[in-house]
Write an enzyme that holds these catalytic residues in place. Structure first.
Site: not given
Ligand code: NAD
Length: 365
Positions: A125, A192, A225, A249
């Site tokens: 972002y 991640k 995940d 988010d």
């Protein structure tokens, strides 16, 4: 009793209806609020030619506390997202989204009480984007080939994922400080880093370092995940989650879904001295003017604002009144039909009436 100066942004779409409902219940507490009306989003663009007028920033900076309705970012107009602009310009680096289940709300799990702490200013972002075919995009692609030996397809668009040590440190510290002051047991850093070794890797390494300063709070890390899978299987194992912007988010919407949906999910955007309280949901424009959508997320954002102002007892009183209205199920909006057996559906303003009635009853006791 004290009086507070608060910037009030009605927002767009259904924003004015839900902010009005929240304003009414806050005023019903007996606390005096001097509302400083400010405009953002499509309504600001119509009035001032820009979705983020200078008067908006002046009001927020002056009052330090803002209650904000959701705003519509005009699509295809070339305007940057209003929310991203606000968060970056005012350095509202921490997005706090508590997700808990209120009594008598039927959800797949009974004991979810998770606080999502989302970094609010960087990551994907960052707003640094390269459009397909533009000269600067071509230059970037050449630079990547020259420095990394990697060929990026010439018909690519590129968005930069920027993760700094500074912003990682302050958000993880925020999460630990929150855990400590709110009697939370565990902080989970989400990443991640197995794939994005430098950006998420830096976030994770920084989180591990910060965790050493908080030996009283348990720390763990989890890949995003795997987190999503575990959240929908056994969410009660999580307490405080700290995440970079994009994962934050997405995961906060997932957690909202676990606890009754967007209609009951509040939030706050916090900087060092400025606080903006707003629901997670957007302006739901297709329901605008219909007195239909759920004001509870906005009301609970108001409860968070009361706590921020130090009005803890009043915050508890309002939260209890809202919880009772939900539990009774006689004055709830359409979205809670999914979660409440025999729910009687009313409109936005009638939910506010019901909460105010509960507050008046609690005053008499
Ligand atoms: P949205 O949250 O506005 O609506 C998605 C759906 O969620 C709605 O159709 C409705 O079914 C449900 N919903 C949302 N709020 C609800 C409520 N209070 N009660 C009951 N149901 C509710 O998301 P969107 O449609 O993706 O976005 C619409 C606009 O809102 C866009 O312009 C977007 O940029 C903006 N937006 C603003 C904010 C913000 O200001 N904080 C956040 C997200 C999206």
């Amino acid at each position: 009793m004290k009086a507070y100066n608060v910037t009030l942004i009605p927002g767009d779409g259904t924003g004015p209806e839900v902010t009005e409902a929240a304003k009414r219940i806050l005023e019903a507490t007996g606390i005096t609020f001097h509302w400083d009306l400010a405009y953002a989003g499509a309504s600001a663009r119509d009035r001032f030619g820009t979705p983020t007028p200078e008067a908006l920033f002046e009001s927020i900076r002056k009052n330090k506390v803002t209650l904000k309705g959701p705003v519509t970012t005009p699509v295809g107009s070339g305007f940057r997202s209003v929310n991203v602009t606000l968060r970056q310009e005012l350095d509202l680096y921490a997005c706090l989204r508590p997700c808990k289940i209120y009594p008598d709300v039927s959800t797949p799990f009974k004991d979810v009480d998770i606080v999502v702490v989302r970094e609010n200013t960087e990551d994907l972002y960052s707003g640094i984007e390269f459009e397909k075919g533009k000269p600067e995009t071509k230059k970037l692609i050449e630079l990547v080939l020259a420095t990394k030996g990697e060929a990026v397809r010439p018909d690519s668009s590129v968005s930069l994922k920027v993760i700094s040590e500074t912003c990682s440190r302050r958000i993880v510290k925020f999460a630990f400080d929150y855990a400590r002051t709110h009697q939370r047991q565990k902080v989970t850093a989400v990443h991640k880093a197995n794939i994005m070794k430098f950006s998420d890797g830096l976030f994770l390494a920084t989180a591990k370092e910060v965790a050493k300063d908080y030996p009283d709070i348990e720390f763990e890390d989890v890949i995003v995940d795997a987190l999503c899978m575990q959240l929908v299987r056994s969410p009660s194992q999580f307490d405080v989650l700290v995440l970079p912007n994009l994962y934050g988010d997405i995961v906060s919407d997932l957690c909202a879904g676990l606890t009754g949906g967007l209609g009951v999910a509040p939030g706050a955007n916090l900087g060092d001295d400025i606080a903006v309280f707003e629901a997670i949901h957007g302006s739901a424009p297709r329901y605008a003017g219909q007195n239909k959508v759920n004001p509870i997320a906005m009301m609970l954002s108001g409860v968070m604002m009361l706590r921020h102002l130090g009005e803890t007892k009043t915050a508890d009183r309002v939260e209890k009144a809202i919880a009772e209205v939900i539990a009774e199920g006689k004055s709830v909006t359409y979205d809670l039909k999914l979660n409440i057996a025999n729910a009687q559906v009313v409109g936005t303003s009638q939910v506010a009436d019901a909460v105010i009635k509960k507050l008046e009853e609690s005053d008499k006791q």
